[in-house]
Scaffold this motif. Structure first.
Motif, PDB file in Angstrom:
ATOM      1  N   LEU A 114      38.372  38.459  43.884  1.00  0.00           N
ATOM      2  CA  LEU A 114      38.416  39.886  44.191  1.00  0.00           C
ATOM      3  C   LEU A 114      39.853  40.384  44.319  1.00  0.00           C
ATOM      4  CD1 LEU A 114      35.508  40.159  46.798  1.00  0.00           C
ATOM      5  CD2 LEU A 114      35.507  40.954  44.423  1.00  0.00           C
ATOM      6  N   ALA A 115      40.714  39.579  44.941  1.00  0.00           N
ATOM      7  CA  ALA A 115      42.114  39.986  45.101  1.00  0.00           C
ATOM      8  C   ALA A 115      42.802  40.098  43.752  1.00  0.00           C
ATOM      9  CB  ALA A 115      42.845  38.983  45.983  1.00  0.00           C
ATOM     10  N   ALA A 116      42.511  39.150  42.846  1.00  0.00           N
ATOM     11  CA  ALA A 116      43.112  39.205  41.510  1.00  0.00           C
ATOM     12  C   ALA A 116      42.632  40.435  40.752  1.00  0.00           C
ATOM     13  CB  ALA A 116      42.765  37.934  40.738  1.00  0.00           C
ATOM     14  N   CYS A 117      41.343  40.738  40.843  1.00  0.00           N
ATOM     15  CA  CYS A 117      40.806  41.933  40.177  1.00  0.00           C
ATOM     16  C   CYS A 117      41.380  43.203  40.793  1.00  0.00           C
ATOM     17  CB  CYS A 117      39.287  41.952  40.270  1.00  0.00           C
ATOM     18  SG  CYS A 117      38.464  40.635  39.337  1.00  0.00           S
ATOM     19  N   PHE A 118      41.549  43.196  42.099  1.00  0.00           N
ATOM     20  CA  PHE A 118      42.090  44.373  42.795  1.00  0.00           C
ATOM     21  C   PHE A 118      43.527  44.653  42.359  1.00  0.00           C
ATOM     22  CE2 PHE A 118      44.090  46.262  46.672  1.00  0.00           C
ATOM     23  CZ  PHE A 118      43.373  47.459  46.682  1.00  0.00           C
ATOM     24  N   ALA A 119      44.261  43.594  42.024  1.00  0.00           N
ATOM     25  CA  ALA A 119      45.669  43.743  41.647  1.00  0.00           C
ATOM     26  C   ALA A 119      45.859  44.174  40.194  1.00  0.00           C
ATOM     27  CB  ALA A 119      46.399  42.422  41.888  1.00  0.00           C
ATOM     28  N   LEU A 120      44.785  44.239  39.405  1.00  0.00           N
ATOM     29  CA  LEU A 120      44.904  44.648  38.009  1.00  0.00           C
ATOM     30  C   LEU A 120      45.358  46.102  37.897  1.00  0.00           C
ATOM     31  CD1 LEU A 120      41.592  43.129  36.537  1.00  0.00           C
ATOM     32  CD2 LEU A 120      43.929  42.345  36.070  1.00  0.00           C
ATOM     33  N   PRO A 121      46.015  46.450  36.798  1.00  0.00           N
ATOM     34  CA  PRO A 121      46.316  47.868  36.549  1.00  0.00           C
ATOM     35  C   PRO A 121      45.020  48.682  36.541  1.00  0.00           C
ATOM     36  CG  PRO A 121      47.518  46.466  35.026  1.00  0.00           C
ATOM     37  CD  PRO A 121      46.568  45.574  35.748  1.00  0.00           C
ATOM     38  N   PHE A 122      45.119  49.949  36.912  1.00  0.00           N
ATOM     39  CA  PHE A 122      43.927  50.760  37.150  1.00  0.00           C
ATOM     40  C   PHE A 122      42.967  50.763  35.968  1.00  0.00           C
ATOM     41  CE2 PHE A 122      41.617  54.789  37.057  1.00  0.00           C
ATOM     42  CZ  PHE A 122      40.958  54.716  38.275  1.00  0.00           C
ATOM     43  N   ASP A 123      43.457  51.021  34.770  1.00  0.00           N
ATOM     44  CA  ASP A 123      42.559  51.104  33.613  1.00  0.00           C
ATOM     45  C   ASP A 123      41.891  49.769  33.338  1.00  0.00           C
ATOM     46  OD1 ASP A 123      43.174  53.758  33.285  1.00  0.00           O
ATOM     47  OD2 ASP A 123      44.731  53.408  31.764  1.00  0.00           O
ATOM     48  N   ALA A 124      42.658  48.682  33.437  1.00  0.00           N
ATOM     49  CA  ALA A 124      42.086  47.355  33.208  1.00  0.00           C
ATOM     50  C   ALA A 124      41.075  47.008  34.300  1.00  0.00           C
ATOM     51  CB  ALA A 124      43.202  46.312  33.177  1.00  0.00           C
ATOM     52  N   LYS A 125      41.377  47.421  35.509  1.00  0.00           N
ATOM     53  CA  LYS A 125      40.463  47.166  36.628  1.00  0.00           C
ATOM     54  C   LYS A 125      39.120  47.852  36.409  1.00  0.00           C
ATOM     55  CE  LYS A 125      42.054  47.781  40.797  1.00  0.00           C
ATOM     56  NZ  LYS A 125      42.438  48.374  42.105  1.00  0.00           N
ATOM     57  N   MET A 126      39.143  49.128  36.035  1.00  0.00           N
ATOM     58  CA  MET A 126      37.902  49.867  35.858  1.00  0.00           C
ATOM     59  C   MET A 126      37.106  49.336  34.676  1.00  0.00           C
ATOM     60  SD  MET A 126      38.222  51.604  38.489  1.00  0.00           S
ATOM     61  CE  MET A 126      36.635  52.421  38.356  1.00  0.00           C
ATOM     62  N   ALA A 127      37.798  48.931  33.632  1.00  0.00           N
ATOM     63  CA  ALA A 127      37.100  48.367  32.473  1.00  0.00           C
ATOM     64  C   ALA A 127      36.445  47.036  32.841  1.00  0.00           C
ATOM     65  CB  ALA A 127      38.085  48.181  31.316  1.00  0.00           C
ATOM     66  N   TRP A 128      37.158  46.209  33.591  1.00  0.00           N
ATOM     67  CA  TRP A 128      36.603  44.916  34.006  1.00  0.00           C
ATOM     68  C   TRP A 128      35.448  45.096  34.989  1.00  0.00           C
ATOM     69  CZ3 TRP A 128      35.941  40.373  32.370  1.00  0.00           C
ATOM     70  CH2 TRP A 128      35.602  39.312  33.231  1.00  0.00           C
ATOM     71  N   ALA A 129      35.522  46.072  35.857  1.00  0.00           N
ATOM     72  CA  ALA A 129      34.428  46.346  36.786  1.00  0.00           C
ATOM     73  C   ALA A 129      33.167  46.722  36.026  1.00  0.00           C
ATOM     74  CB  ALA A 129      34.824  47.488  37.736  1.00  0.00           C
ATOM     75  N   GLU A 130      33.307  47.513  34.968  1.00  0.00           N
ATOM     76  CA  GLU A 130      32.157  47.914  34.167  1.00  0.00           C
ATOM     77  C   GLU A 130      31.519  46.712  33.470  1.00  0.00           C
ATOM     78  OE1 GLU A 130      29.389  50.546  32.579  1.00  0.00           O
ATOM     79  OE2 GLU A 130      30.958  50.938  34.071  1.00  0.00           O
ATOM     80  N   ARG A 131      32.363  45.796  32.993  1.00  0.00           N
ATOM     81  CA  ARG A 131      31.863  44.649  32.222  1.00  0.00           C
ATOM     82  C   ARG A 131      31.327  43.530  33.104  1.00  0.00           C
ATOM     83  NH1 ARG A 131      36.666  42.788  28.533  1.00  0.00           N
ATOM     84  NH2 ARG A 131      35.143  41.117  28.147  1.00  0.00           N
ATOM     85  N   SER A 132      31.908  43.327  34.272  1.00  0.00           N
ATOM     86  CA  SER A 132      31.622  42.106  35.049  1.00  0.00           C
ATOM     87  C   SER A 132      30.696  42.300  36.234  1.00  0.00           C
ATOM     88  CB  SER A 132      32.938  41.507  35.560  1.00  0.00           C
ATOM     89  OG  SER A 132      33.547  42.384  36.504  1.00  0.00           O
ATOM     90  N   SER A 133      30.403  43.524  36.635  1.00  0.00           N
ATOM     91  CA  SER A 133      29.694  43.753  37.889  1.00  0.00           C
ATOM     92  C   SER A 133      28.331  43.065  37.925  1.00  0.00           C
ATOM     93  CB  SER A 133      29.536  45.254  38.151  1.00  0.00           C
ATOM     94  OG  SER A 133      28.805  45.854  37.096  1.00  0.00           O
ATOM     95  N   GLY A 134      27.582  43.138  36.845  1.00  0.00           N
ATOM     96  CA  GLY A 134      26.253  42.526  36.821  1.00  0.00           C
ATOM     97  C   GLY A 134      26.308  41.017  36.951  1.00  0.00           C
TER      98      GLY A 134
END
Length: 374
Positions: A114-134
């Motif tokens: 979670l900390a690594a994902c939180f530290a991602l740049p905003f656009d990359a973070k939101m894209a990864w959240a969309e892909r990985s949440s499930g």
């Protein structure tokens, strides 16, 4: 700065709960008796408070206003079950098991992710959240269910072993196992049952943000119960399970005679009146060791230590009632060493065959005492 935020009843309720949990966690962390157990419980309360935090700020609109909060490492779900088991272990053993920190490794991995994902740049973070949440939800939910089952079973076994060992070493077993340990395990079990139900339901048919409020209310309620009751029992001198193991004793002694001799001495000297009496303390007063005393009680009195002391206390109360003592029943019971009304009533009924109030009515009438004597 607060424009666009909405502080409704959900946020208010969860805020009050979190504030109380923080206070209880701080108080427990600073309590010296049972230090290892209390600090473990303080950590558990802090974790549960953080678990509630996304809903506390989410209902107020924080995530809509500041979307960069996505992946903030609030919910470390894989630490709850291990901390519950470690608390029970520390309370019954005085410390964590050897290399107990290893049980926290899955939670550490979850936090690092979670900390690594939180530290991602905003656009990359939101894209990864969309892909990985499930996928993330599925993995953590299944891991959480496995932890609940495994640590729940291990905790139940430890509590059973502790409750079985206590009667041979302490007089008031309900102070240690019957109340708090069982209550803590039941509270965690209830929380896990609710949590598992919500997790499975959400996996099959996503509930949505608002419909998960019930889970977090249950989480806050369970955490508050653990915190309040944990604080009440924070300084209680829990016997260590390792010290409750029976000691080896020789077969050459007349244990029955010794048991009767020591029972008479306890009765005459009123040693059972000590509300904090334990096998070790009584052994010191009798000038023997716990192994000898335990075997003498088992063979001489035909009971365990708790039942032996309870019967002596009940007999002492009965003797005072027969002599016409007019004090309140509970006052007499407490003076003779009982720790609560419930334990007194149970012990008296077991030893005398009737309730204390019924016994007092019967022996207080001279004509009935005369008939009984004849």
């Amino acid at each position: 700065m607060l424009e666009g935020l909405s502080f409704g009843w959900r946020t208010a309720v969860l805020t009050v709960a979190v504030m109380q949990l923080v206070i209880l966690a701080a108080a427990l962390a600073l309590t010296l008796p049972n230090r290892s157990a209390n600090r473990t419980l303080a950590a558990l309360l802090a974790v549960l408070a953080l678990m509630v935090m996304p809903w506390l700020i989410g209902f107020a609109g924080f995530y809509d206003k500041w979307m960069w909060l996505t992946f903030a490492p609030f919910q470390i779900t894989l630490v709850v079950a291990p901390l519950g088991w470690l608390y029970l272990t520390a309370l019954t053993e005085g410390r964590w098991p050897l290399q107990g920190w290893r049980h926290l490794l899955p939670a550490a991995g979850q936090m690092l992710y979670l900390a690594a994902c939180f530290a991602l740049p905003f656009d990359a973070k939101m894209a990864w959240a969309e892909r990985s949440s499930g996928t993330y939800q599925l993995i953590t939910s299944l891991a959480l269910l496995a932890q609940m089952a495994g640590y729940g079973r291990a905790s139940a076994r430890r509590l059973t072993a502790y409750r079985q060992a206590l009667p041979d070493h302490v007089a008031d077993t309900h102070r240690y196992a019957g109340r708090w340990l069982a209550g803590a395990l039941a509270a965690l079990g209830l929380l896990f049952a609710v949590w598992a139900s919500y997790s499975l339901w959400d996996l099959i048919a996503p509930l949505g943000y608002v419909n998960l409020m019930g889970l977090y209310l249950a989480m806050a309620a369970c955490a508050l119960y653990l915190g309040i009751e944990g604080w009440r029992h924070a300084a209680l001198p829990f016997p260590r399970l390792a010290d409750l193991a029976p000691a080896a004793t020789p077969d050459s002694k007349d244990w029955t005679a010794l048991g009767r001799e020591w029972a008479a001495k306890v009765r005459v000297e009123g040693l059972a009146r000590d509300p904090e009496l334990t096998l070790a303390r009584l052994a010191r007063r009798l000038g023997t060791n716990t192994g000898y005393l335990s075997r003498a009680i088992n063979q001489g009195a035909g009971s365990n230590f708790a039942s032996f002391i309870a019967a002596l206390r009940a007999e002492a109360v009965a003797e005072r009632l027969r002599s016409g003592d007019q004090a309140d029943l509970l006052t007499i019971a407490l003076e003779e060493g009982f720790g609560s009304k419930a334990s007194f009533n149970r012990a008296f009924a077991a030893a005398l065959g009737e309730a204390p109030s019924a016994y007092r009515r019967r022996v207080s009438k001279p004509e009935k005492r005369s008939k009984l004597a004849n």
